[in-house]
Write an enzyme that holds these catalytic residues in place. Structure first.
Site, PDB file in Angstrom:
ATOM      1  CB  SER A 165      -0.917   0.057   1.122  1.00  0.00           C
ATOM      2  OG  SER A 165      -2.022   0.944   0.936  1.00  0.00           O
ATOM      3  CG  ASP A 322      -3.126   4.004  -0.992  1.00  0.00           C
ATOM      4  OD1 ASP A 322      -3.923   3.949  -2.133  1.00  0.00           O
ATOM      5  OD2 ASP A 322      -3.271   3.456  -0.013  1.00  0.00           O
TER       6      ASP A 322
END
Length: 612
Positions: A165, A322
């Site tokens: 992530s 992100d």
């Protein structure tokens, strides 16, 4: 009992055993040579870092730095993890060989250890195919939400996403989804963990990923899933004609991650002119060269290039994903020329209001409200609760993390209920329940349609947010964290809170602020319940205490599952009609200062504050 010096020997013996096993099993020349070199140099300190403890498989799967050893993400630990996961799935699903699993990956890579998300995904696929299990392996990078979407859409047994992530560049991760399309929850993590320990030795074909390319069990779902995802997304476009005409301009950054082409496609699906992409950040780059942390949640520092491009192109709104595109940050240029970055709670209020308003327009029948739900996590703003109370739909709170909201949403959908929206303050939004997890791609395009619609009423996002607070009551929030690398210190800090006013007595006040209720989800205590037992699930492995104050404030302190942080979240909720947000902000700041001083005690526990 062994003498103290014996325990040191024990550790060395264990280290020797682990490294010897590693030399027998590792076939990646880079990590193998690195371990041989450390042994030859007698570099015990570095060996302990690499072999100190096996990565723990939790409900979020794995997340660690890439490199050699059982404490790191590398070819061998990926093979071992996947063998355990495979054996566990075989026990759980009798139809695993008919249905199969999906695997995808982001763009992370670590040249010095030969590790990359793509390579890890191929090795994981090899493990399953060697056991006769069909694998739907994406041929190229995708956003994380494409994995839960594929599990649900193709009715598979499980999904794996190789991603870390928004973690620093050296990290990678292994995230798993169950057959219901949501992240796993306990006890599956324990079962998988045990199965990994029982299947550490690589199976005969584990290393040969060339075998899978000719296997009839390998499927590439990229084209069909891409098509089906955007077809499903179109159902959440409510104002196509507005989108076609809008003059609102957008800038988008994928922060060197996977989001660029998917957000471009989402805008096209909504008949919106695709956003201007930040050129330096639009292509995947595992080095993340333009940012210190590739996390839009960190605010303006990550968005500097976006603001510059927006100023140049006269765009009023910046959308930032992100690196694995499951989160979204939004910023809007104010009349003053300043950029306002909305907090996760503020964007949650805007999207929740928008999805309810759009749903209400299509569903005039008020009786449908009794089967309509929104969810948020216990550390997120209670604004959805306030909207639900006034509008008549249901609001439910879950534990922190989308694993809880995704699983609860699936239960509700299976009962014939409608789940309109779920969010968490960490800029995670589930706007379309065909993905039972946070999805930054759908959130980006739905935010863009919301901004385009508001522009037809001469309203900005900021003005609409204010209108929501005036109608449903101001909800002012503040969240931050302290960094602490020592687990024992963290334990002491929380034990101090549990014995603050003498043994087993929680605090009655924090500075001048009186406490009216306490919920401790580590121990299962909740003094607002008749039997003093918490309703939400408890977990002894993580620390989490919520304080409710007499002034309407709520504050939660908790440990992070993936980072060395003690986080806090504070909120003041005012009833509708109280229109002095500045006074509320002042009071909230005073409350937060008291919590930091009396409950965190950063000097005593040597905590580092969040860097500005």
């Amino acid at each position: 009992m062994a003498a103290p010096e014996g325990s040191g020997l024990g550790e060395d013996a264990r280290l020797d055993q682990e490294t010897a096993q590693w030399l027998r099993w590792d076939k990646n020349s880079l990590t193998l040579e690195a371990v041989k070199r450390l042994i030859a140099e007698g570099n015990k300190e570095e060996l302990r870092k690499c072999f100190g403890a096996r990565m723990e498989f939790g409900t979020a799967g794995l997340r660690a730095a890439m490199g050699p050893g059982i404490s790191r993400m590398n070819d061998l630990t990926i093979i071992q993890t996947t063998q355990g996961f495979c054996r566990y799935l075989e026990k759980q699903f009798s139809d695993l060989k008919q249905k199969g699993i999906v695997i995808s990956f982001d763009a992370r890579a670590h040249p010095s250890s030969g590790g990359s998300s793509r390579r890890f995904a191929r090795l994981a696929a090899t493990t399953f195919i060697s056991q006769g299990i069909p694998v739907y392996l994406f041929s190229d990078i995708t956003p994380t939400p494409f994995v839960p979407f594929t599990v649900s859409h193709l009715k598979l047994c499980a999904g794996i996403m190789i991603t870390a992530s928004h973690n620093p560049k050296q990290d990678n991760g292994y995230k798993v989804y169950w057959d219901n399309g949501a992240q796993i929850i306990s006890p599956h993590d324990k079962g998988i963990s045990q199965a990994i320990e029982e299947n550490l030795e690589p199976w005969p074909q584990a290393w040969d990923d060339s075998l899978i390319d000719s296997s009839p069990l390998l499927h590439n779902p990229s084209a069909s899933i891409n098509n089906d995802y955007f077809e499903d997304l179109k159902k959440y476009c409510f104002h196509r004609s507005v989108n076609r005409e809008t003059k609102v301009k957008f800038v988008h950054t994928s922060v060197h991650g996977v989001g660029h082409s998917f957000v471009q496609s989402a805008f096209k699906a909504f008949d919106l002119v695709p956003p201007e992409a930040v050129p330096e950040q639009k292509d995947p780059d595992p080095e993340f060269p333009t940012v210190k942390y590739p996390n839009p949640e960190e605010g303006k520092g990550v968005l500097t290039l976006s603001f510059a491009l927006a100023d140049k192109t006269k765009a009023r709104i910046v959308l930032a994903n992100d690196p694995d595109a499951d989160r979204l940050a939004v910023a809007e240029k104010q009349d003053s020329g300043e950029w306002r970055v909305f907090s996760g709670n503020e964007l949650g209020a805007l999207l929740g209001w928008w999805l309810f308003t759009s749903w209400k327009e299509k569903n005039q029948d008020r009786s449908a409200l009794k089967d309509t739900y929104m969810l948020s996590s216990t550390v997120s703003s209670k604004i959805l609760r306030a909207i639900a109370l006034k509008e008549g739909f249901h609001f439910e709170e879950t534990l922190t993390g989308f694993k809880w909201m995704g699983n609860r949403a699936k239960q509700l959908i299976d009962q014939g209920k409608t789940v309109l929206f779920a969010f968490e303050e960490a800029i995670g939004y589930m706007c379309c329940p065909f993905v039972l997890d946070k999805d930054g791609v759908s959130a980006a395009v739905i935010s863009a349609e919301l901004a385009s619609f508001l522009a037809t009423k001469n309203l900005s996002l900021s003005q609409q947010l204010k209108a929501i607070y005036v109608e449903y009551g101001y909800h002012i929030t503040k969240a931050s964290y302290f960094i602490c690398h020592d687990q024992e210190t963290i334990k002491k800090l929380f034990e101090n809170l549990r014995n603050y006013d003498g043994k087993n007595n929680y605090p009655k006040a924090c500075g001048k602020f009186e406490i009216s209720a306490i919920r401790d989800l580590t121990t299962g205590y909740d003094d607002s319940q008749p039997d003093k037992k918490a309703v939400l699930p408890t977990s002894k492995s993580s620390q989490m205490i919520t304080f409710t104050f007499a002034n309407g404030g709520v504050a939660t302190m908790r440990t992070s599952g993936t980072e060395p942080k003690i986080k806090y979240y504070a909120e003041l909720c005012a009833p509708p009609g109280n229109s002095d947000p500045e006074q509320l902000k002042k009071e909230l700041n005073e409350l937060v200062s008291a919590i930091e001083e009396h409950f965190f005690q950063p000097q005593k526990y040597n905590l580092q504050p969040k860097a500005d």
